[in-house]
Write an enzyme that holds these catalytic residues in place. Structure first.
Site, PDB file in Angstrom:
ATOM      1  N   TYR A   1     -12.144  -0.474  -3.367  1.00  0.00           N
ATOM      2  CA  TYR A   1     -11.858   0.410  -4.491  1.00  0.00           C
ATOM      3  C   TYR A   1     -13.103   1.230  -4.862  1.00  0.00           C
ATOM      4  CZ  TYR A   1      -7.934  -2.863  -5.084  1.00  0.00           C
ATOM      5  OH  TYR A   1      -6.827  -3.666  -4.887  1.00  0.00           O
TER       6      TYR A   1
ATOM      7  N   HIS B   1      -8.054  -8.995   2.326  1.00  0.00           N
ATOM      8  CA  HIS B   1      -7.439  -7.742   1.906  1.00  0.00           C
ATOM      9  C   HIS B   1      -6.830  -6.986   3.090  1.00  0.00           C
ATOM     10  CE1 HIS B   1      -8.049  -4.046  -0.988  1.00  0.00           C
ATOM     11  NE2 HIS B   1      -6.782  -4.415  -0.867  1.00  0.00           N
TER      12      HIS B   1
END
Length: 324
Positions: free
Chosen positions: A55, A141
């Site tokens: 992010y 992830h």
């Protein structure tokens, strides 16, 4: 804010703060906006905060850690993710921006690394960016294209870190339910963050992940409950997005049919979307991305609405919902 407890004893508030927007997802967020959003979430009772190196090329972790530094460490839970290392981009021309959805300079780059050393390095670097001495939850992830490496090295490395006490709980975060089901069945993981696959619009995870998780005592953190924003307004716009792309006409029509039932019962589509996932016994938290203090307040108001059981039964009768 109510909490639900995982099998290892860790408790998550039923509503969690998703920090992708703190990494400038889609557009810039200022430092002041990011700090105010975290402060508002904390003041509302939210104690679970989720981030990732992906992010904003580490920006989300840095901002979240800075904002949480004012609060007692034992009072909140932080999750981050492994699988992508953040490294200098030697090819950066001084002007290019990130091409993976975040409005940040491309002076850094992501590199997938699911090796044991890569996982441990990722945790060390996240601890530094967050300014923390421990991470409560670590997810693998998006290992969609790296199944063999995930099973052979990444998940075992996370379990090793948990057993060493470096992280509190481990799991995976994905936008599909099939591969996480394999992780649940083959490894001793604690959690799955499931994005977009168990929502008011889509309940495919009832076929694999949710029953497997319930049987093994694995908690599900539901993310993407608005399905890329399609369910975030009382009525979806004609150009609504679904699963990160333009929503098909039939999906928009389905959302409008659900909205019809919601309106008849005095509920809005986003209120129902927030309430839906927590009805399943395997779900321990719903994580919602929030960019500003105003968005936090709006989310809290939606979350507090009591949704009548008649909504679920009516949607099921009309073929608009598969009930657990």
């Amino acid at each position: 804010m109510k909490s639900r407890t995982l099998r290892g004893g860790l408790s998550l508030t039923e509503l969690g703060f998703g920090a992708a927007q703190l990494g400038n997802l889609a557009r810039e967020t200022t430092d002041a906006e990011a700090a105010a959003a975290v402060d508002a979430a904390y003041a509302s009772g939210i104690r679970y905060f989720d981030t990732a190196p992906h992010y904003g090329l580490g920006l989300s972790e840095r901002r979240l850690g800075a904002a949480l530094a004012a609060h007692p460490r034992d009072e909140y839970v932080v999750s981050t993710k492994v699988g992508r290392l953040i490294e200098p981009n030697d090819a950066w021309d001084g002007a290019a921006r990130d091409d993976e959805g975040f409005d940040v300079p491309a002076n850094l780059r992501r590199r997938y690394d699911l090796s044991r050393d890569g996982v441990r390095r990722s945790i060390d670097e996240s601890l530094e960016r967050l300014g923390l001495d421990r991470i409560d939850i670590a997810y693998l992830h998006d290992p969609d294209a790296y199944g063999p490496e995930a099973h052979a090295s990444a998940i075992p490395a996370l379990i090793e870190l948990r057993d060493e006490g470096v992280v509190g709980a481990v799991g995976t975060g994905m936008n599909q339910s099939a591969m996480p089901t394999e992780f649940v069945l083959r490894h001793d993981i604690d959690l799955v963050m499931l994005a977009g696959r168990y929502t008011l619009l889509e309940q495919g995870a009832l076929d694999d992940l949710l029953p497997a998780a319930a049987a093994r005592g694995v908690g599900i953190v539901a993310a993407g409950v608005y399905n890329s924003g399609l369910l975030s307004r009382p009525r979806p716009p004609a150009d609504a997005r679904y699963d990160y792309q333009q929503a098909p006409a039939e999906v928009i029509a389905r959302a409008n049919a659900i909205a019809d039932v919601c309106e008849r019962l005095g509920i809005t589509l986003p209120e129902a979307a927030l309430a839906f996932a927590l009805r399943h016994p395997a779900v321990v938290s719903v994580v919602v991305g929030m960019r500003t203090a105003e968005q936090v307040e709006q989310t809290i108001e939606r979350f507090a609405v009591e949704v009548p059981d008649e909504l679920w039964s009516t949607l099921a009768e009309r073929g608009l919902l598969r009930d657990a």
